[in-house]
Design a protein around this motif. Structure first.
Motif, mmCIF file in Angstrom:
data_model
loop_
_atom_site.group_PDB
_atom_site.id
_atom_site.type_symbol
_atom_site.label_atom_id
_atom_site.label_comp_id
_atom_site.label_asym_id
_atom_site.label_seq_id
_atom_site.Cartn_x
_atom_site.Cartn_y
_atom_site.Cartn_z
ATOM 1 N N GLU A 11 -6.839 -2.558 -11.731
ATOM 2 C CA GLU A 11 -6.760 -1.460 -10.766
ATOM 3 C C GLU A 11 -7.314 -1.910 -9.415
ATOM 4 O OE1 GLU A 11 -8.431 -1.250 -13.633
ATOM 5 O OE2 GLU A 11 -7.174 0.025 -14.920
ATOM 6 N N ARG A 12 -6.913 -1.210 -8.375
ATOM 7 C CA ARG A 12 -7.390 -1.559 -7.033
ATOM 8 C C ARG A 12 -8.669 -0.820 -6.675
ATOM 9 N NH1 ARG A 12 -6.850 -5.526 -6.227
ATOM 10 N NH2 ARG A 12 -7.187 -5.318 -4.012
ATOM 11 N N ALA A 13 -8.969 0.242 -7.434
ATOM 12 C CA ALA A 13 -10.158 1.044 -7.138
ATOM 13 C C ALA A 13 -10.523 1.826 -8.384
ATOM 14 C CB ALA A 13 -9.884 2.006 -5.975
ATOM 15 N N GLY B 199 0.822 -1.214 0.000
ATOM 16 C CA GLY B 199 0.000 0.000 0.000
ATOM 17 C C GLY B 199 0.851 1.257 0.000
ATOM 18 N N PRO B 200 0.205 2.385 -0.390
ATOM 19 C CA PRO B 200 0.928 3.647 -0.381
ATOM 20 C C PRO B 200 1.407 3.950 1.028
ATOM 21 C CG PRO B 200 -1.270 3.887 -1.338
ATOM 22 C CD PRO B 200 -1.184 2.523 -0.756
ATOM 23 N N GLY B 201 2.513 4.644 1.106
ATOM 24 C CA GLY B 201 3.075 4.927 2.414
ATOM 25 C C GLY B 201 4.170 3.920 2.747
ATOM 26 N N GLY B 202 4.171 2.781 2.019
ATOM 27 C CA GLY B 202 5.265 1.848 2.206
ATOM 28 C C GLY B 202 4.996 0.821 3.283
ATOM 29 N N ARG B 203 5.853 -0.181 3.300
ATOM 30 C CA ARG B 203 5.667 -1.316 4.199
ATOM 31 C C ARG B 203 5.722 -0.920 5.656
ATOM 32 N NH1 ARG B 203 8.366 -6.138 1.657
ATOM 33 N NH2 ARG B 203 7.513 -6.057 -0.424
ATOM 34 N N ARG B 204 6.705 -0.088 5.953
ATOM 35 C CA ARG B 204 6.853 0.332 7.334
ATOM 36 C C ARG B 204 5.587 1.042 7.803
ATOM 37 N NH1 ARG B 204 10.918 5.061 9.575
ATOM 38 N NH2 ARG B 204 9.613 5.564 11.347
ATOM 39 N N ALA B 205 5.030 1.915 6.951
ATOM 40 C CA ALA B 205 3.839 2.681 7.335
ATOM 41 C C ALA B 205 2.647 1.749 7.567
ATOM 42 C CB ALA B 205 3.512 3.712 6.259
ATOM 43 N N VAL B 206 2.496 0.754 6.691
ATOM 44 C CA VAL B 206 1.371 -0.171 6.824
ATOM 45 C C VAL B 206 1.486 -0.975 8.114
ATOM 46 C CG1 VAL B 206 0.234 -2.182 5.818
ATOM 47 C CG2 VAL B 206 1.011 -0.327 4.334
ATOM 48 N N LEU B 207 2.677 -1.476 8.360
ATOM 49 C CA LEU B 207 2.893 -2.268 9.570
ATOM 50 C C LEU B 207 2.675 -1.414 10.815
ATOM 51 C CD1 LEU B 207 3.799 -4.956 10.810
ATOM 52 C CD2 LEU B 207 6.159 -4.140 10.654
ATOM 53 N N THR B 208 3.209 -0.203 10.788
ATOM 54 C CA THR B 208 3.068 0.697 11.940
ATOM 55 C C THR B 208 1.592 0.971 12.215
ATOM 56 O OG1 THR B 208 5.137 1.732 11.256
ATOM 57 C CG2 THR B 208 3.837 2.906 12.906
ATOM 58 N N ARG B 209 0.851 1.288 11.158
ATOM 59 C CA ARG B 209 -0.580 1.590 11.316
ATOM 60 C C ARG B 209 -1.332 0.407 11.895
ATOM 61 N NH1 ARG B 209 -0.566 4.218 6.453
ATOM 62 N NH2 ARG B 209 -1.212 2.350 5.353
ATOM 63 N N LEU C 67 -8.441 8.464 1.834
ATOM 64 C CA LEU C 67 -8.505 7.151 1.197
ATOM 65 C C LEU C 67 -7.256 6.863 0.378
ATOM 66 C CD1 LEU C 67 -12.266 7.318 0.198
ATOM 67 C CD2 LEU C 67 -11.250 5.608 1.734
ATOM 68 N N SER C 68 -6.712 7.885 -0.289
ATOM 69 C CA SER C 68 -5.537 7.646 -1.127
ATOM 70 C C SER C 68 -4.253 7.640 -0.294
ATOM 71 C CB SER C 68 -5.440 8.707 -2.229
ATOM 72 O OG SER C 68 -5.230 9.997 -1.673
ATOM 73 N N GLY C 69 -4.314 8.254 0.891
ATOM 74 C CA GLY C 69 -3.096 8.371 1.686
ATOM 75 C C GLY C 69 -2.809 7.146 2.520
ATOM 76 N N GLY C 70 -2.925 5.965 1.950
ATOM 77 C CA GLY C 70 -2.520 4.779 2.671
ATOM 78 C C GLY C 70 -3.641 3.796 2.950
ATOM 79 N N VAL C 71 -4.894 4.143 2.654
ATOM 80 C CA VAL C 71 -5.992 3.223 2.958
ATOM 81 C C VAL C 71 -6.307 2.319 1.766
ATOM 82 C CG1 VAL C 71 -8.441 3.078 3.566
ATOM 83 C CG2 VAL C 71 -6.983 4.781 4.679
ATOM 84 N N VAL C 72 -6.418 2.899 0.583
ATOM 85 C CA VAL C 72 -6.726 2.122 -0.624
ATOM 86 C C VAL C 72 -5.553 2.260 -1.582
ATOM 87 C CG1 VAL C 72 -8.342 1.771 -2.514
ATOM 88 C CG2 VAL C 72 -9.181 2.625 -0.311
ATOM 89 N N ARG C 73 -4.858 1.175 -1.809
ATOM 90 C CA ARG C 73 -3.645 1.246 -2.614
ATOM 91 C C ARG C 73 -3.966 1.508 -4.081
ATOM 92 N NH1 ARG C 73 -1.728 -5.031 -3.208
ATOM 93 N NH2 ARG C 73 -0.430 -4.089 -4.808
ATOM 94 N N GLY C 74 -2.982 2.022 -4.805
ATOM 95 C CA GLY C 74 -3.131 2.282 -6.231
ATOM 96 C C GLY C 74 -2.799 1.056 -7.046
ATOM 97 N N PRO C 75 -2.927 1.111 -8.367
ATOM 98 C CA PRO C 75 -3.468 2.226 -9.133
ATOM 99 C C PRO C 75 -5.000 2.318 -9.047
ATOM 100 C CG PRO C 75 -2.923 0.418 -10.588
ATOM 101 C CD PRO C 75 -2.467 0.015 -9.232
#
Lengths: 462, 462
Positions: free
Chosen positions: B240-242, A22-32, B192-200
């Motif tokens: 696409e993921r979304a 996911g966006p934000g990277g692996r570290r961000a996903v795991l942290t969240r 939603l785009s900032g880490g919740v729903v991955r791209g594209p």
């Protein structure tokens, strides 16, 4: 003991395959994911996490990724790293710093009978009638364009009212054109750290973990300055690009920054072409001593002054402000966006009227009297223990030896008291000796419940 | 022609040494600097930028960094890349989509005499009296805890009121526990785009550039779907993921998504385990045709429904909502933060009362009548030209050949009309044939000025 991702995933209800791309990277996903599990109570206090090496192997991640996620959560106070005994979920991790949540996802918390959390004003004192009178005047008088798309700087009515108020009450040199309205100090820090003021930033060794998280999320490195009886050790400033300070009332320890240090931090900023961020979080509430005016007054081109109504009125009114050096106005507006997306115009116009009609001054004066009375009751209730940091603000500090902090917090929990110890406020890289004790907010409890809260606190402290 | 960074820096008033080490990286800093220069008018429309190779050499940057910054600004509509003639500042770059700004940094814009911008309701129609009546009732009745730190999901009063309204008016399957309040659809997309729903994410080939910017800033790649007379070509959906859609009223072209495509996009989401984001930006304003209910109703576990009061009430009321699939509630709340930091409680409680007392329905009904009348006047004024997309919403499209769009926009500018062509809404990677024409907002102008605006428009269109 959760020894593997399988155990941990079962415990926190996560998919066995974390969506790590996911966006934000692996570290961000795991942290969240881990933060949410702690927050919601699915990972209970005291739970031991798998060693980062095991978790990294289970998830096919670099060890550093997992170690970084753990470190971030330790910095935020969710986890505790103990030499030799691994990483465990903090006791009452961060819970006292958030409202009792009715979220169905959250595990039922121990019932809170006494609210002695810092940073919160009495929600029962919100001046509803005066606020509504201002809303009526302001919305009736507003020009039609107030209901069109908003200027990202905020309404001129509010910027004018704030410029006059901050100049009069806090000694801020405030030109309305250099004020940018935002939703609170956290929003200000998001905007400033998110591309406007480069890192690293110096911060105080004790401060709000959630401010450090905002800077961390923006990849701004922070370096802790030691704190002594004169406030932050400004002589430790070096090549940082900015320093975030609470000069009027160090948070949470409670002293004002010494006049010589006020001068020296400005000298530093001039010499190094750096910025001072002044978080004036409770500047309106002073009791015993001479007013401590805003540091910003010494050099408005070197100091960005930040404030909000979160403590003077209510954290439910999402309004804050920045008084910026001229060269930062454009970049902050660019970061904020083309239109006002964050602060509702009704609140902006209402607050402008509320200030201009003297209602803000009256409310602050009234609350200052009430909080001073409560503070005196608190000091008396805890005697012969000594409370410090009591000349201003909405909280006091009861200094204790390290083991006693833990013991007092446990006892307070048993009494149903929500409050913080000093330890969660410590910067994870702080080099100064640890401070221990209780941070006791005396503003949030309703009037009728305050005496009982003090009784319970006295029993807990012993 | 600006041939080097020295020329360009002089033109945009930038330091010759850009501070490229700031957070966000070099590309971000350069992009911001250039965007601000175009926005403020310091880089005038038609200005030719230096070739990216020259600028890269001047600044000591990788060519890709500069090329990427240019590409981003082209995608956002600030710049235009023309084969063989380099990169130039777009004509009236994005200006019609923002309010006439009194910012001292902005170059004085051509005076706007007639406001035919899309997306804005009439600011003079804000229901001040009814809103104040709701504020009085709501703030008087609110429990004290409403003035404490806010629940990140938003006030229960508002979520309950919205659940009932959206179910009744838009056919949304809305459980209050799955509603999260935010400051608007842009905030929803940020979350939603900032880490919740991955791209594209798939998006429509024509849509709001500023939505694409939000996704771009979150590093979510977007892939454009072609649009035809039945709406977005859902058969082009792949891995696409979304997908972000405007099913009730394609923005800006104006048609509803065909029923078969509504079904097929849900099938796709189920098969691919993907998410549909439904932007119901003007769902309250339908005129001629049968109501088109929310797509969300077909599968609430696959569709996130997004809406706000920006068009129904005012963009100055910063309130929007998401109705989320169950599994997204937790991640969205985690992204939003521990406390409500964005939506003021007074507005939330007021809107809840406003909906429950029927004032929202009454206001929407009144505005629907007014806007329908204006739409009819517009269609009549432009005859024999054909306007499309007129069955709903706050704007119509006048389709024109490519050269005629440019000519009509120039003529409109001469007449002092603020409005958009279709071209800036096109996704930079769209493969479908270009659509050209004018996007004419008929809601924003004050009543007394609407006839004159139509006269001016008729002259401009010829």
């Amino acid at each position: 003991m959760a020894g593997s991702w399988v155990d941990l995933a079962e415990r926190i209800g996560a998919d066995l395959h974390l969506d790590l791309a996911g966006p934000g990277g692996r570290r961000a996903v795991l942290t969240r994911t881990l933060r949410e599990a702690v927050r919601s109570g699915r990972l209970a206090p005291g739970t031991r996490l798998p060693p980062y090496r095991s978790l990294a192997a289970d998830l096919g991640l670099a060890r550093n990724t997992v170690a970084d996620a753990y470190a971030e959560l330790v910095a935020e106070g969710w986890l505790i790293a103990r030499q030799g005994s691994g990483t465990v979920v903090a006791h009452r991790a961060a819970a006292p710093r958030r409202p009792p949540s009715p979220s169905p996802a959250a595990a039922p918390a121990r019932p809170v009978r006494h609210d002695l959390r810092q940073g919160l004003p009495d929600p029962g004192s919100f001046p509803r009638t005066a606020w509504l009178a201002s809303a009526r005047r302001a919305l009736t008088a507003a020009p039609n364009d107030a209901f069109g798309p908003g200027d990202p700087r905020g309404r001129p009515e509010l910027r004018n009212a704030l410029a006059a108020y901050l100049s009069r009450a806090r000694g801020v040199q405030a030109d309305p054109d250099r004020i940018v309205i935002c939703s609170g100090v956290a929003h200000a820090l998001r905007l400033l750290s998110g591309g406007v003021v480069r890192g690293p930033w110096a911060v105080e060794s004790y401060g709000l973990p959630f401010h450090r998280s905002i800077l961390g999320a923006a990849s701004v490195r922070t370096r802790p300055l030691a704190i002594d009886e004169h406030g932050a050790r400004t002589d430790e400033l070096a090549g940082e690009r900015a320093v975030l300070l609470t000069p009027a009332h160090q948070f949470p320890t409670g002293g004002p920054l010494h006049p010589e240090r006020r001068a020296s931090v400005i000298d530093w900023a001039r010499t190094k072409n750096a910025l001072v961020l002044e978080d004036d979080y409770d500047g309106d509430f002073r009791y015993d001593r001479q007013p401590v005016g805003a540091l910003q007054n010494l050099d408005p081109e070197r100091v960005a002054y930040l404030g909000s109504v979160s403590k003077s009125l209510s954290p439910a009114v999402r309004l804050g402000w920045m008084v910026l050096p001229g060269h930062l106005v454009g970049p902050v507006l660019a970061a904020k966006g083309e239109r006002e997306a964050w602060a509702g115009v009704a609140d902006q116009l209402t607050l402008a009227d509320f200030i201009e009609h003297g209602a803000y001054d009256r409310h602050v004066r009234r609350m200052r009297q009430r909080y001073r009375r409560r503070r005196d009751q608190l000091v008396q209730a805890l005697a012969p223990h000594t409370t410090t940091g009591i000349a201003a603000g909405l909280h006091a500090v009861l200094n204790l030896p390290a083991e006693a902090e833990k013991r007092a917090l446990d006892a307070a929990r048993e009494e149903g008291i929500a409050l913080d110890g000093l330890s969660p406020f410590r910067h994870p890289e702080a080099a100064m000796p640890a401070l221990n004790g209780l941070v006791i907010g005396y503003a949030a409890a309703p009037d009728h419940a305050f005496a009982a809260a003090l009784d319970a606190l006295r029993r807990a402290v012993g």
